[in-house]
Design an enzyme around this catalytic site. Structure first.
Site, mmCIF file in Angstrom:
data_model
loop_
_atom_site.group_PDB
_atom_site.id
_atom_site.type_symbol
_atom_site.label_atom_id
_atom_site.label_comp_id
_atom_site.label_asym_id
_atom_site.label_seq_id
_atom_site.Cartn_x
_atom_site.Cartn_y
_atom_site.Cartn_z
ATOM 1 N N GLU A 22 -46.335 -67.258 -2.067
ATOM 2 C CA GLU A 22 -47.634 -67.888 -2.092
ATOM 3 C C GLU A 22 -48.874 -66.663 -2.052
ATOM 4 O OE1 GLU A 22 -48.176 -70.217 1.690
ATOM 5 O OE2 GLU A 22 -46.288 -71.242 1.388
ATOM 6 N N HIS A 42 -52.827 -62.862 13.929
ATOM 7 C CA HIS A 42 -54.247 -62.579 14.432
ATOM 8 C C HIS A 42 -54.616 -63.770 15.196
ATOM 9 C CE1 HIS A 42 -54.859 -59.161 11.440
ATOM 10 N NE2 HIS A 42 -55.335 -58.998 12.461
ATOM 11 N N HIS A 59 -43.389 -63.859 2.124
ATOM 12 C CA HIS A 59 -44.024 -65.150 1.968
ATOM 13 C C HIS A 59 -45.249 -65.064 1.306
ATOM 14 C CE1 HIS A 59 -45.909 -68.749 3.692
ATOM 15 N NE2 HIS A 59 -44.986 -69.146 4.095
ATOM 16 N N HIS A 106 -37.817 -71.622 3.640
ATOM 17 C CA HIS A 106 -38.310 -70.798 2.132
ATOM 18 C C HIS A 106 -37.020 -70.182 1.672
ATOM 19 C CE1 HIS A 106 -42.274 -71.650 2.480
ATOM 20 N NE2 HIS A 106 -42.815 -71.121 3.444
HETATM 21 CO CO CO Z 1 -44.678 -70.995 4.556
#
Ligand code: CO
Length: 274
Positions: free
Chosen positions: A183, A95, A153, A215
């Site tokens: 997350e 966005h 993620h 990650h």
């Molecule tokens: Co991250």
């Protein structure tokens, strides 16, 4: 003033970015596939993560932000740019990119038209193709009684709903395909509840990320207390690792390329209007 009669098309690929050289192979793979599809259109790159760009700059590797990349493309003479988001979901990074692309249109002596291609997961069809691609591919290395846990993620953005949404598409194919996030929601606890309910003993861990970077190395496969590998092993699961970014998988790159096609066709239609 003379009218701007010539047009110059360009592609800007925009990813979150990674500092892990091995992970960059996925970006190279995507670029190669896109150059094969559009050999006539020059490709440029931008990373949305400022932290990644700063870290790379210290190693002498300069990657632009989306705003800088579009400015440089304007200086190069590009008039029509298709910006392709290489993000997984339409979350915060995507966005922000839409706002930047919108702000950079029609500046004096700048780029006239900019169209942004959707990230990997946008429509029902994208979800179907992703679930099917992952299912087919996973059966090349796992047996059906072994679970495939996809580590996404996760985000505070409303688009986090794409992750529990993906579980629906997994369930249409294989109840042992399980979606989790680092997350957001579903959490690793939600993942374990499902694994136990399914009577799973062996788990394949794979990132639902464009590249298998930081990650995947730390949060998924790391040896720390909080890594998913450690958490699952502590609960008695046998853990196998598939540290492959989605950008390495042709079935996934095909989806991104189809989104880029939409953006490029939109540029061409808009160009005919003036
Ligand atoms: Co991250």
């Amino acid at each position: 003033m003379a009218p701007q009669s010539t047009t110059q098309h360009g592609i800007l690929l925009v990813a979150f970015g990674t500092t892990i050289p091995e992970a960059q192979a996925a970006y190279h793979h995507i670029e190669k596939r896109i150059q094969e599809t559009y050999p006539q259109i020059p490709v440029r790159w931008a990373y949305t993560a400022a932290m990644v760009r700063r870290k790379l700059a210290k190693q002498g590797i300069i990657v632009s932000s989306p705003a800088t990349a579009l400015s440089l493309m304007a200086d190069e003479g590009f008039t029509h740019v298709a910006v392709q988001s290489l993000h997984v979901i339409p979350g915060l990074e995507y966005h922000d990119l839409l706002r930047i692309a919108h702000a950079m249109r029609w500046l004096p002596k700048g780029i006239r038209q900019i169209c942004v291609g959707d990230p990997l997961l946008s429509t029902h069809t994208d979800m179907e193709r992703t679930a099917e691609g992952l299912h087919q591919w996973s059966l090349t290395f796992r047996s059906p009684h072994e679970a495939l846990v996809m580590m996404g993620h996760g985000t505070p953005h409303p688009a986090n709903v794409y992750y529990p949404g993906m579980q629906y598409y997994f369930d249409q194919r294989d109840a042992n395909m399980v979606m989790g996030t680092i997350e957001g929601y579903p959490t690793i606890d939600n993942v374990m509840t499902r694994l136990k309910a399914n009577g799973i003993q062996t788990v394949w861990l794979m990132p639902l990320l464009t590249v298998a970077g930081d990650h995947a190395i730390k949060d998924m496969a790391g040896e720390t207390d909080q890594s998913w590998k450690t958490i699952l092993e502590r609960e008695g699961f046998e853990v196998k690792l598939m540290p492959t970014g989605l950008g390495m998988m042709d079935a996934m790159v095909d989806i991104w390329i189809d989104h880029l096609k939409v953006a490029i066709n939109k540029l061409r239609t808009d160009a005919e209007l003036r």
